[in-house]
Design a protein around this motif. Structure first.
Motif, PDB file in Angstrom:
ATOM      1  N   LEU A  91      51.701  41.326  68.755  1.00  0.00           N
ATOM      2  CA  LEU A  91      51.856  39.881  68.543  1.00  0.00           C
ATOM      3  C   LEU A  91      50.626  39.263  67.904  1.00  0.00           C
ATOM      4  N   CYS A  92      49.444  39.857  68.151  1.00  0.00           N
ATOM      5  CA  CYS A  92      48.240  39.172  67.686  1.00  0.00           C
ATOM      6  C   CYS A  92      47.978  39.409  66.200  1.00  0.00           C
ATOM      7  N   ILE A  93      48.700  40.359  65.574  1.00  0.00           N
ATOM      8  CA  ILE A  93      48.405  40.664  64.165  1.00  0.00           C
ATOM      9  C   ILE A  93      48.592  39.439  63.251  1.00  0.00           C
ATOM     10  N   PRO A  94      49.764  38.770  63.327  1.00  0.00           N
ATOM     11  CA  PRO A  94      49.875  37.582  62.465  1.00  0.00           C
ATOM     12  C   PRO A  94      48.811  36.532  62.771  1.00  0.00           C
ATOM     13  N   PHE A  95      48.479  36.361  64.052  1.00  0.00           N
ATOM     14  CA  PHE A  95      47.434  35.392  64.404  1.00  0.00           C
ATOM     15  C   PHE A  95      46.099  35.796  63.783  1.00  0.00           C
ATOM     16  N   ALA A  96      45.830  37.108  63.797  1.00  0.00           N
ATOM     17  CA  ALA A  96      44.557  37.583  63.262  1.00  0.00           C
ATOM     18  C   ALA A  96      44.463  37.290  61.766  1.00  0.00           C
ATOM     19  N   PHE A  97      45.558  37.533  61.034  1.00  0.00           N
ATOM     20  CA  PHE A  97      45.511  37.259  59.592  1.00  0.00           C
ATOM     21  C   PHE A  97      45.407  35.760  59.335  1.00  0.00           C
ATOM     22  N   TRP A  98      46.069  35.003  60.185  1.00  0.00           N
ATOM     23  CA  TRP A  98      46.006  33.550  60.076  1.00  0.00           C
ATOM     24  C   TRP A  98      44.548  33.085  60.236  1.00  0.00           C
ATOM     25  N   ALA A  99      43.826  33.661  61.178  1.00  0.00           N
ATOM     26  CA  ALA A  99      42.486  33.163  61.497  1.00  0.00           C
ATOM     27  C   ALA A  99      41.383  33.789  60.647  1.00  0.00           C
ATOM     28  N   SER A 100      41.738  34.691  59.726  1.00  0.00           N
ATOM     29  CA  SER A 100      40.687  35.330  58.915  1.00  0.00           C
ATOM     30  C   SER A 100      40.384  34.506  57.679  1.00  0.00           C
ATOM     31  N   THR A 101      39.097  34.256  57.462  1.00  0.00           N
ATOM     32  CA  THR A 101      38.719  33.402  56.332  1.00  0.00           C
ATOM     33  C   THR A 101      39.032  34.050  54.990  1.00  0.00           C
ATOM     34  N   ASN A 102      39.048  35.393  54.935  1.00  0.00           N
ATOM     35  CA  ASN A 102      39.251  36.022  53.626  1.00  0.00           C
ATOM     36  C   ASN A 102      40.721  36.286  53.309  1.00  0.00           C
ATOM     37  N   ILE A 149      50.541  37.585  76.400  1.00  0.00           N
ATOM     38  CA  ILE A 149      50.217  36.313  75.754  1.00  0.00           C
ATOM     39  C   ILE A 149      48.717  36.020  75.868  1.00  0.00           C
ATOM     40  N   HIS A 150      48.173  36.236  77.062  1.00  0.00           N
ATOM     41  CA  HIS A 150      46.761  35.897  77.258  1.00  0.00           C
ATOM     42  C   HIS A 150      45.853  36.743  76.364  1.00  0.00           C
ATOM     43  N   SER A 151      46.167  38.030  76.229  1.00  0.00           N
ATOM     44  CA  SER A 151      45.290  38.915  75.460  1.00  0.00           C
ATOM     45  C   SER A 151      45.272  38.576  73.977  1.00  0.00           C
ATOM     46  N   ILE A 152      46.285  37.865  73.504  1.00  0.00           N
ATOM     47  CA  ILE A 152      46.305  37.498  72.079  1.00  0.00           C
ATOM     48  C   ILE A 152      45.025  36.774  71.707  1.00  0.00           C
ATOM     49  N   GLY A 153      44.577  35.891  72.596  1.00  0.00           N
ATOM     50  CA  GLY A 153      43.401  35.077  72.280  1.00  0.00           C
ATOM     51  C   GLY A 153      42.208  35.922  71.907  1.00  0.00           C
ATOM     52  N   MET A 154      41.900  36.927  72.743  1.00  0.00           N
ATOM     53  CA  MET A 154      40.720  37.736  72.475  1.00  0.00           C
ATOM     54  C   MET A 154      40.984  38.770  71.378  1.00  0.00           C
ATOM     55  N   LEU A 155      42.152  39.442  71.466  1.00  0.00           N
ATOM     56  CA  LEU A 155      42.418  40.512  70.505  1.00  0.00           C
ATOM     57  C   LEU A 155      42.490  39.972  69.082  1.00  0.00           C
ATOM     58  N   ALA A 156      43.187  38.863  68.912  1.00  0.00           N
ATOM     59  CA  ALA A 156      43.331  38.327  67.562  1.00  0.00           C
ATOM     60  C   ALA A 156      41.973  37.917  67.011  1.00  0.00           C
ATOM     61  N   LYS A 157      41.081  37.445  67.881  1.00  0.00           N
ATOM     62  CA  LYS A 157      39.743  37.074  67.418  1.00  0.00           C
ATOM     63  C   LYS A 157      39.003  38.328  66.939  1.00  0.00           C
ATOM     64  N   LEU A 158      39.043  39.382  67.746  1.00  0.00           N
ATOM     65  CA  LEU A 158      38.369  40.622  67.351  1.00  0.00           C
ATOM     66  C   LEU A 158      39.006  41.205  66.091  1.00  0.00           C
ATOM     67  N   SER A 160      40.542  39.584  63.750  1.00  0.00           N
ATOM     68  CA  SER A 160      40.247  38.797  62.550  1.00  0.00           C
ATOM     69  C   SER A 160      38.814  39.044  62.096  1.00  0.00           C
ATOM     70  N   GLU A 161      37.919  39.312  63.044  1.00  0.00           N
ATOM     71  CA  GLU A 161      36.554  39.661  62.632  1.00  0.00           C
ATOM     72  C   GLU A 161      36.545  40.974  61.851  1.00  0.00           C
ATOM     73  N   THR A 162      37.402  41.912  62.276  1.00  0.00           N
ATOM     74  CA  THR A 162      37.527  43.167  61.541  1.00  0.00           C
ATOM     75  C   THR A 162      38.045  42.907  60.131  1.00  0.00           C
ATOM     76  N   ILE A 163      39.082  42.079  60.048  1.00  0.00           N
ATOM     77  CA  ILE A 163      39.669  41.804  58.731  1.00  0.00           C
ATOM     78  C   ILE A 163      38.633  41.149  57.826  1.00  0.00           C
ATOM     79  N   GLU A 164      37.808  40.275  58.433  1.00  0.00           N
ATOM     80  CA  GLU A 164      36.815  39.581  57.612  1.00  0.00           C
ATOM     81  C   GLU A 164      35.729  40.528  57.105  1.00  0.00           C
ATOM     82  N   SER A 165      35.568  41.680  57.768  1.00  0.00           N
ATOM     83  CA  SER A 165      34.462  42.544  57.371  1.00  0.00           C
ATOM     84  C   SER A 165      34.897  43.685  56.451  1.00  0.00           C
ATOM     85  N   ILE A 166      36.158  43.673  55.986  1.00  0.00           N
ATOM     86  CA  ILE A 166      36.582  44.830  55.187  1.00  0.00           C
ATOM     87  C   ILE A 166      36.011  44.776  53.772  1.00  0.00           C
ATOM     88  N   ASP A 167      36.002  45.966  53.164  1.00  0.00           N
ATOM     89  CA  ASP A 167      35.532  46.142  51.799  1.00  0.00           C
ATOM     90  C   ASP A 167      36.621  45.636  50.851  1.00  0.00           C
TER      91      ASP A 167
END
Lengths: 265, 256, 270
Positions: A91-102, A149-158, A160-167
């Motif tokens: 569930l957190c994957i779409p949230f992670a892409f949503w929250a990634s600046t890149n 549901i609760h874990s989405i908050g932390m997992l999606a944050k982590l 999205s940080e991964t997504i932001e750091s990709i090459d």
């Protein structure tokens, strides 16, 4: 020169003592709220019975052929945390892409995603669990949904940080081959982030299994339910064996998950 | 055939990338673009497959305008253009074969590629492409376990598997040592000659340009200041392109 | 289209590695799906249950709005108690963590017969979640903030001791050598060599744990261990969701405010 040297320590000293006074006042206020005095009367006998109970764990509770026993409770706890982690990891994957600046051009998009995630994070899972119990009834399913549901908050944050750091290079290469947006995602972004995603999910699993042991305290399934019953009747030998089971389960899952995480990265 | 019609590029911050470029590159040529850094080499190369948009003019690839191509058309044109990057741009954690296969995505439906199910022919094609650059035996190794030169050959294989008619190489040897530099350049030259793939390479080594190119284009401040055969590209001509005399570090050295 | 790579039309024998890779991938996916389904069956989780449950969840959330503002004066005192529990629990846990962290760090305690058992104990303490501690202490000492404070004490002791001993192990050994060279005894080495290096980290972990504990303290009351959670439990039991949402709202505000302050102090430290 001499003036400034004489001046600085004084203002600093005032600030230092002021903060000391403030801290002491806070502590005075905090400690008097604890009501230490009401504790002593019964402590000794209670302590003795507790120690006695812990020294003689109720081994018969470990396995009962038909009925609620320790092993089933631990299995439920394990399953709740596996499923909860599973649900949130997806569930957190779409949230992670949503929250990634890149991943989006506008900063407002990723900004709103980040705010939503921090709102999810401040909700304790036990409260989420209570809400789900009201919705789907008491039991393990409510626990799974709460963790999910609760874990989405932390997992999606982590995530999205991964997504932001990709090459960015592979994305460019795929674009140059004529790939469309989805194909770029599938072949340039996903392969770069999946190992990190898995590792974070395992880490979250370690947290979730700890939470899962407590979910039963409010009725959301797992080992917490028999524990709270044993505590209510002061059956300390049963409490002892349950605690032992929890410690072993968590230690084992920590070791296994830690080994897996090392292999992935 | 690639045609530039009066192409200019101004960056949003006002700096100029390209200035009134008119250029025709014929099929099968091996063009080397030279110029000091910031002269617009990379911009020129990346405008061919529109990784960079141009602000004026028109670029046609194989008779079709890439400048005005819509999404689907654009991807269709890009499919025929392979690209090789200075930093290889491989997916480091994926196997070599998967990296080569990723060059095939534009040939298949989105749905099929999402599942990662490439047809047998694609896999054969990719393995043969790896064979051509002599790293067939590395097909199932993770890309990050290869040396720089081998990684660059993987990206050449990716362009081959793509069945590209044009290969663009943006400083392909800038992060390689002299020996592997020659191997990679030899591969590019061989593929250009054997398969008649139009190849355009950005280089900053002058002697390499002379050795491998069939045509050299010199850029200075976004303008073409030299366009001729390697024989015409004398030291004086290079000095003119760079606006100063040639430095030692612009020569790769070794036997020529 | 003619193959761009000559010879690519030729069929080569199927590649063993390729087939193995494919089977491995399919097997992994199958395994994951089977585990997922078995787990779901075991806990009787069905999409039907979710479908019927979600509307109920919706009506529940509807009842939460608007929050009962008149409830604020009643929850003020328990909120303060929540903060008190977190402060005292974190502080005592942090103080207890200092000697243990020193005993766990290999560079402070070269005797493995001490450091390894200490680490084992520390790991055991860290396996028990805060709410479990709380429910045990409630059974031991009765309902009230004291049990909650003890729970947080042990919980924060585990976190702070672990993080601190790891940063003690990472400190620069130079100053320690210098202190030993000038003839300092062990306590003096710790005082003048270790503390200046490790103290900022300790304070930072302390504050971090405090942030975690504020959240934890707000739900301790659900098992009777004091703080705002007791009122939350009562409101939910009486189906006063408007009061529950008021409590949650206030708690969120407090948590965010403390997070903000604590993060600022932590930034200025490191």
């Amino acid at each position: 020169m001499r003036d400034t040297r004489a001046y600085k320590p004084i203002s600093r000293r005032i600030r230092f003592w002021l903060s000391i006074i403030v801290i002491l006042a806070i502590y005075y206020w905090a400690f008097q709220g604890m009501h230490f005095e009401g504790v002593q009367s019964t402590t000794k006998t209670v302590m003795l019975s507790i120690i006695n109970g812990f020294l003689h764990p109720d081994w018969s509770y470990v396995y009962i052929p038909d009925g609620e026993d320790l092993l089933r409770g631990l299995l439920d706890t394990l399953i709740i945390s596996i499923l909860g982690t599973f649900v949130s990891a997806i569930l957190c994957i779409p949230f992670a892409f949503w929250a990634s600046t890149n991943m989006s051009r506008r900063l407002t998009v990723s900004g709103s995603g980040k705010i939503l995630l921090s709102v999810i994070r401040v909700f304790p899972e036990i409260i989420v669990a209570i809400l789900f119990i009201k919705a789907v009834g008491p039991g393990a399913f409510a626990g799974v949904l709460a963790l999910g549901i609760h874990s989405i908050g932390m997992l999606a944050k982590l995530y999205s940080e991964t997504i932001e750091s990709i090459d960015r290079g592979p994305q460019e290469a795929l674009l140059a081959c004529g790939a469309n947006r989805l194909q770029v995602l599938r072949y340039a972004v996903i392969p770069q982030v999946i190992p990190q995603f898995l590792s974070y999910s395992l880490y979250r699993f370690e947290i979730n299994i700890r939470s899962a042991t407590t979910l039963g305290l409010v009725g959301a399934g797992g080992i917490g339910t028999p524990l709270i019953f044993a505590l209510q009747v002061r059956n300390w030998s049963r409490v002892g064996v349950i605690l032992l089971g929890v410690v072993i389960l968590i230690t084992l899952t920590d070791i296994i998950s830690g080994k897996l995480r090392k292999r992935i990265i | 055939m690639i045609q530039f019609h009066n192409v200019s590029k101004t960056y949003p911050n006002g700096s100029i990338g390209l200035r009134h470029i008119n250029l025709t590159i014929e099929e099968g040529e091996l063009v080397v673009i030279v110029g000091s850094s910031g002269a617009g080499k990379s911009t020129l190369l990346r405008s061919i497959n529109r990784l960079h948009d141009i602000t004026e003019g028109d670029i046609q690839v194989g008779g079709k305008s890439i400048t005005h191509a819509k999404d689907k058309e654009l991807r269709r044109i890009r499919r025929d253009i392979g690209m090789i990057f200075q930093s290889f741009n491989l997916i480091k954690r994926a196997t070599v074969l998967n990296n080569v296969l990723s060059g095939r995505v534009a040939y298949h439906s989105t749905f099929r590629t999402m599942l990662g199910m490439f047809p047998r022919e694609d896999i054969e094609l990719s393995l043969h492409a790896l064979e051509r650059v002599n790293i067939r035996e590395k097909a199932y190794i993770r890309a990050d376990q290869l040396s720089g030169g081998q990684q660059q050959r993987v990206s050449i294989a990716r362009a081959l598997a793509q069945e590209a008619k044009i290969i663009l190489a943006d400083e392909p040897v800038a992060s390689l040592d002299p020996l592997t530099t020659r191997q990679v350049m030899d591969d590019l030259k061989r593929i250009n000659q054997e398969m008649r793939i139009t190849t355009i390479i950005n280089l900053h080594f002058i002697d390499l340009a002379r050795e491998y190119a069939t045509r050299i284009i010199g850029l200075r401040a976004g303008e073409i200041v030299f366009d001729g055969s390697p024989e015409q590209a004398t030291d004086e001509a290079f000095a003119d392109i760079y606006g100063r005399s040639i430095r030692h570090d612009e020569m790769l050295g070794g036997e020529v | 289209m003619k193959p761009a790579v000559p010879g690519s039309g030729r069929k080569s024998p199927p590649d063993i590695q390729l087939i193995r890779g494919r089977y491995k991938r399919i097997a992994t996916w199958l395994l994951i799906i089977v585990v997922f389904i078995l787990c779901s069956i075991h806990i009787h989780a069905t999409p039907y249950k979710l479908m019927t449950g979600l509307p109920q969840m919706g009506s529940l959330l509807q009842e939460m709005i608007p929050p009962d503002w008149s409830y604020i004066p009643t929850i003020w005192q328990p909120i303060m108690e929540t903060i008190q529990i977190a402060i005292v629990g974190t502080t005592l846990g942090g103080i207890l963590a200092i000697p243990v962290a020193l005993l766990c760090a290999y560079n402070m305690m070269p005797n493995k017969w001490v450091s390894i058992p200490m680490r084992v104990i520390l790991n055991l303490v860290r396996t028990i979640p805060d709410l479990l501690f709380a429910s045990i202490f409630v059974a031991m000492f009765g309902i009230g903030p004291f049990a909650g404070m003890l729970a947080l004490l042990f919980f924060s002791f585990g976190i702070i001791a672990k993080l601190t001993f790891e940063s003690i192990e990472a400190i620069d050994p130079g100053p320690l050598e210098a202190m030993t060279a000038v003839g300092a005894n062990r306590l003096q080495v710790i005082m003048f060599g270790v503390v200046p290096q490790a103290f900022p980290y300790f304070v930072s972990y302390f504050l971090y744990t405090f942030e975690v504990n504020i959240r934890a303290a707000s739900v301790l009351g659900l098992v009777g261990a004091g703080g705002i959670g007791i009122l939350l439990d009562r409101s939910l039991g009486l189906f006063r969701y408007d009061r529950a949402s008021m409590i949650i709202l206030i708690t969120l505000v407090i948590v965010l405010a403390i997070d903000y302050g604590s993060t600022r102090i932590r930034r200025s430290l490191l």
